[in-house]
Design a protein around this motif. Structure first.
Motif, PDB file in Angstrom:
ATOM      1  N   PHE A 155      -2.882   3.835 -14.343  1.00  0.00           N
ATOM      2  CA  PHE A 155      -2.878   2.818 -15.393  1.00  0.00           C
ATOM      3  C   PHE A 155      -1.466   2.336 -15.703  1.00  0.00           C
ATOM      4  N   THR A 156      -0.532   3.275 -15.797  1.00  0.00           N
ATOM      5  CA  THR A 156       0.837   2.870 -16.122  1.00  0.00           C
ATOM      6  C   THR A 156       1.467   2.088 -14.970  1.00  0.00           C
ATOM      7  N   PHE A 157       1.168   2.477 -13.737  1.00  0.00           N
ATOM      8  CA  PHE A 157       1.670   1.724 -12.588  1.00  0.00           C
ATOM      9  C   PHE A 157       1.126   0.299 -12.597  1.00  0.00           C
ATOM     10  N   THR A 158      -0.189   0.150 -12.831  1.00  0.00           N
ATOM     11  CA  THR A 158      -0.800  -1.175 -12.871  1.00  0.00           C
ATOM     12  C   THR A 158      -0.207  -2.013 -13.993  1.00  0.00           C
ATOM     13  N   PHE A 159       0.038  -1.369 -15.151  1.00  0.00           N
ATOM     14  CA  PHE A 159       0.627  -2.096 -16.285  1.00  0.00           C
ATOM     15  C   PHE A 159       2.017  -2.609 -15.941  1.00  0.00           C
ATOM     16  N   TYR A 160       2.892  -1.715 -15.452  1.00  0.00           N
ATOM     17  CA  TYR A 160       4.259  -2.123 -15.136  1.00  0.00           C
ATOM     18  C   TYR A 160       4.282  -3.211 -14.061  1.00  0.00           C
ATOM     19  N   SER A 161       3.457  -3.043 -13.024  1.00  0.00           N
ATOM     20  CA  SER A 161       3.431  -4.009 -11.923  1.00  0.00           C
ATOM     21  C   SER A 161       2.960  -5.377 -12.403  1.00  0.00           C
ATOM     22  N   SER A 162       1.875  -5.414 -13.180  1.00  0.00           N
ATOM     23  CA  SER A 162       1.344  -6.687 -13.688  1.00  0.00           C
ATOM     24  C   SER A 162       2.300  -7.340 -14.680  1.00  0.00           C
ATOM     25  N   PHE A 163       2.946  -6.515 -15.508  1.00  0.00           N
ATOM     26  CA  PHE A 163       3.897  -7.041 -16.489  1.00  0.00           C
ATOM     27  C   PHE A 163       5.082  -7.709 -15.789  1.00  0.00           C
ATOM     28  N   LEU A 164       5.619  -7.052 -14.756  1.00  0.00           N
ATOM     29  CA  LEU A 164       6.734  -7.638 -14.006  1.00  0.00           C
ATOM     30  C   LEU A 164       6.300  -8.907 -13.278  1.00  0.00           C
ATOM     31  N   MET A 216       0.829  -1.208   0.000  1.00  0.00           N
ATOM     32  CA  MET A 216       0.000   0.000   0.000  1.00  0.00           C
ATOM     33  C   MET A 216       0.863   1.257   0.000  1.00  0.00           C
ATOM     34  N   VAL A 217       1.888   1.244   0.844  1.00  0.00           N
ATOM     35  CA  VAL A 217       2.783   2.406   0.939  1.00  0.00           C
ATOM     36  C   VAL A 217       3.526   2.612  -0.386  1.00  0.00           C
ATOM     37  N   ALA A 218       3.994   1.508  -0.987  1.00  0.00           N
ATOM     38  CA  ALA A 218       4.713   1.606  -2.266  1.00  0.00           C
ATOM     39  C   ALA A 218       3.814   2.190  -3.355  1.00  0.00           C
ATOM     40  N   CYS A 219       2.565   1.726  -3.391  1.00  0.00           N
ATOM     41  CA  CYS A 219       1.618   2.264  -4.380  1.00  0.00           C
ATOM     42  C   CYS A 219       1.371   3.753  -4.161  1.00  0.00           C
ATOM     43  N   LYS A 220       1.250   4.134  -2.897  1.00  0.00           N
ATOM     44  CA  LYS A 220       1.016   5.545  -2.559  1.00  0.00           C
ATOM     45  C   LYS A 220       2.205   6.401  -3.003  1.00  0.00           C
ATOM     46  N   VAL A 221       3.410   5.903  -2.753  1.00  0.00           N
ATOM     47  CA  VAL A 221       4.619   6.651  -3.110  1.00  0.00           C
ATOM     48  C   VAL A 221       4.719   6.834  -4.622  1.00  0.00           C
ATOM     49  N   VAL A 222       4.487   5.750  -5.371  1.00  0.00           N
ATOM     50  CA  VAL A 222       4.642   5.807  -6.823  1.00  0.00           C
ATOM     51  C   VAL A 222       3.601   6.717  -7.460  1.00  0.00           C
ATOM     52  N   THR A 223       2.333   6.561  -7.077  1.00  0.00           N
ATOM     53  CA  THR A 223       1.277   7.377  -7.687  1.00  0.00           C
ATOM     54  C   THR A 223       1.405   8.843  -7.270  1.00  0.00           C
ATOM     55  N   SER A 224       1.859   9.088  -6.044  1.00  0.00           N
ATOM     56  CA  SER A 224       2.054  10.474  -5.603  1.00  0.00           C
ATOM     57  C   SER A 224       3.236  11.123  -6.314  1.00  0.00           C
ATOM     58  N   ALA A 225       4.184  10.299  -6.775  1.00  0.00           N
ATOM     59  CA  ALA A 225       5.374  10.818  -7.450  1.00  0.00           C
ATOM     60  C   ALA A 225       5.115  11.179  -8.913  1.00  0.00           C
ATOM     61  N   GLY A 226       3.939  10.838  -9.432  1.00  0.00           N
ATOM     62  CA  GLY A 226       3.614  11.257 -10.783  1.00  0.00           C
ATOM     63  C   GLY A 226       3.260  10.148 -11.750  1.00  0.00           C
ATOM     64  N   SER A 267      13.256   5.453  -6.498  1.00  0.00           N
ATOM     65  CA  SER A 267      12.258   4.975  -5.530  1.00  0.00           C
ATOM     66  C   SER A 267      11.045   4.391  -6.243  1.00  0.00           C
ATOM     67  N   ALA A 268      10.656   4.987  -7.381  1.00  0.00           N
ATOM     68  CA  ALA A 268       9.519   4.464  -8.144  1.00  0.00           C
ATOM     69  C   ALA A 268       9.844   3.095  -8.733  1.00  0.00           C
ATOM     70  N   ILE A 269      11.078   2.917  -9.209  1.00  0.00           N
ATOM     71  CA  ILE A 269      11.493   1.615  -9.756  1.00  0.00           C
ATOM     72  C   ILE A 269      11.471   0.550  -8.653  1.00  0.00           C
ATOM     73  N   LEU A 270      11.997   0.900  -7.485  1.00  0.00           N
ATOM     74  CA  LEU A 270      11.996  -0.047  -6.367  1.00  0.00           C
ATOM     75  C   LEU A 270      10.576  -0.394  -5.926  1.00  0.00           C
ATOM     76  N   ALA A 271       9.701   0.620  -5.916  1.00  0.00           N
ATOM     77  CA  ALA A 271       8.309   0.384  -5.524  1.00  0.00           C
ATOM     78  C   ALA A 271       7.606  -0.531  -6.519  1.00  0.00           C
ATOM     79  N   LEU A 272       7.895  -0.348  -7.812  1.00  0.00           N
ATOM     80  CA  LEU A 272       7.312  -1.219  -8.838  1.00  0.00           C
ATOM     81  C   LEU A 272       7.789  -2.662  -8.686  1.00  0.00           C
ATOM     82  N   SER A 306       3.998  10.034 -19.376  1.00  0.00           N
ATOM     83  CA  SER A 306       3.216   9.194 -18.460  1.00  0.00           C
ATOM     84  C   SER A 306       3.836   7.815 -18.278  1.00  0.00           C
ATOM     85  N   TRP A 307       4.683   7.416 -19.219  1.00  0.00           N
ATOM     86  CA  TRP A 307       5.286   6.083 -19.178  1.00  0.00           C
ATOM     87  C   TRP A 307       6.712   6.094 -18.642  1.00  0.00           C
TER      88      TRP A 307
END
Length: 350
Positions: A37-46, A23-33, A242-247, A235-236
C-alpha cells in the motif's frame, strides 16, 4: 528515412525494457520491506506530481470542458487502478517477474471475452478471425494455469542464486500459486479498466489529463486504505537509496513514459504494431529473473510459451478484423470501433 522508420521499433523495445524494469523495481522495493500500500501510494503520488505540469502544458491549447460526470468516471478508473496495482504487486511478491509478465499477456483475451459479453463485439462463430481470437484466448488461459499451478523442475539456475537468495516461504508451491492467481485476477480487472478507459477517452479525449486524474484517484484511495492498514510509522519510512530510486523509476516509467510511448507508436504505426512487441517482455523478464538470482522452472517456461502462442492468435484474429474494417469504412474514416486503440494493449501501469 531508414532511421526514421526504425525509431518506432527502437521505442517499443525500450518500452518493453522499461516495463520489465518496472516489475523488477517493484519486486526490489516490496522485498526490501516497503508494504504494497505504501509503495503504491508513493508511486502514484510522484506520478501525479509529474503529470500535473506535463498534462496541462500539452493540453493547454485544447482542453476539453471538465463536467462532474467525467469526475465519476475518473474515480472509477482510480478504484480499478488501485485494485489492479495492489494485486499485481502482491502477485509479483509471491512469484517472479517472468510469471507476472507472462500472465499479463492474458489481457487481450480477457478484453475480447468482456467485449463479447457487453456486446461491444459480435461473436460470429463462422468468422475465421473470431475463431482465432476464441482459440487464442482459451490457449492463453491454459498457459496461465500451467505456469501458475505447475512449477516443475529447474531449467535455468542463476549463478546469483546463492548470493541473492529468495526468502524460503516464497519458494513454496502454495506461494507461487497465490502469486499467479492474484496476477490473473489483476489481468481481468485490467481488461475492465481498458474498456472503461476507452469509454472515458471517447467522451474526454485528453489522455494525459485522464491519466492525471487516474493517478490522483489511486493516490487518494491508497492513502485512505494505508492510514487504516499501515498505522506504524516504520511502514512509511524508506530506508534505502535503492528503494527511493525504484520509487522514482516506477513513477516515471509506470505512467508517464509508457503512456507517451504507446500513444506515439499507435499514431505512427497503429495498435497492432504496439501489441506485437509485448511477448518480447517475457524474454526480457526471463533474463531479469536470472539476474535477480531466481530460478526458471519448467512450468514457467512452458506456460509462458503457451501464453505467447495464444496471444499471437488473438492478435492475428484482431488484425484480420482491422483489415476488413479499413476496407469497409475507408482509410480516412474516423468512425472506427471504440476498442480499436485501447482494448488490445496489455499494459498495466503500476
Amino acid at each position: 528515412m531508414k532511421m526514421e522508420s526504425a525509431v518506432p521499433f527502437i521505442a517499443m523495445v525500450i518500452q518493453q525494457l522499461a516495463q520489465v524494469g518496472l516489475m523488477v523495481a517493484c519486486k526490489v522495493v516490496t522485498s526490501a520491506g516497503l508494504t504494497t500500500f505504501t509503495f503504491t501510494f508513493y508511486s502514484s503520488f510522484l506520478s501525479t506530481l509529474i503529470l500535473i505540469p506535463l498534462s496541462f502544458f500539452l493540453h493547454r491549447s485544447a482542453l476539453p470542458p471538465l463536467w462532474p460526470t467525467f469526475l465519476h468516471g475518473f474515480f472509477l478508473l482510480g478504484v480499478m487502478g488501485f485494485l489492479m496495482q495492489v494485486l499485481t504487486l502482491v502477485g509479483l511478491l509471491y512469484s517472479s517477474p517472468l510469471l507476472s509478465t507472462a500472465i499479463l499477456q492474458l489481457i487481450p483475451g480477457f478484453t475480447f471475452i468482456l467485449a463479447v459479453i457487453l456486446r461491444m463485439e459480435t461473436f460470429e462463430y463462422k468468422s475465421l478471425s473470431t475463431v482465432a481470437k476464441t482459440i487464442g484466448t482459451l490457449v492463453s488461459i491454459i498457459g496461465a494455469l500451467v505456469a501458475t499451478l505447475y512449477k516443475g523442475p529447474d531449467v535455468l539456475v542463476s549463478p546469483l542464486n546463492s548470493i541473492l537468495a529468495t526468502p524460503h516461504f516464497l519458494n513454496q508451491p502454495s506461494a507461487w500459486v497465490i502469486g499467479g492467481l492474484l496476477t490473473i485476477i489483476s489481468s481481468l480487472i485490467a481488461s475492465v479498466f481498458i474498456i472503461s478507459q476507452a469509454y472515458v477517452l471517447k467522451k474526454y479525449p485528453a489522455e494525459l489529463i485522464v491519466m492525471l486524474f487516474y493517478s490522483c484517484g489511486v493516490t487518494i484511495i491508497c492513502a485512505f486504505v494505508s492510514l487504516i492498514t499501515e498505522r506504524e510509522l516504520s511502514s512509511w519510512i524508506i530506508n534505502s537509496q535503492s528503494a527511493i530510486l525504484a520509487l522514482m523509476y516506477s513513477a516515471v516509467f509506470g505512467n508517464v513514459f509508457q503512456v507517451s510511448i504507446n500513444s506515439w507508436c499507435v499514431k505512427k504505426r497503429g495498435p497492432l504494431f504496439v501489441v506485437m512487441f509485448h511477448p518480447l517482455g517475457v524474454v526480457i523478464a526471463m533474463a531479469a529473473s536470472l539476474f535477480m538470482g531466481e530460478t526458471i522452472h519448467v512450468g514457467s517456461l512452458v506456460g509462458s510459451a503457451i501464453i505467447v502462442l495464444g496471444f499471437y492468435s488473438v492478435v492475428w484474429g484482431k488484425a484480420k478484423e482491422w483489415k476488413m474494417e479499413e476496407k469497409s469504412v475507408g482509410p480516412n474514416n474516423n468512425n472506427m470501433p471504440l476498442l480499436q486503440d485501447k482494448a488490445d494493449d496489455p499494459e498495466v501501469h503500476l
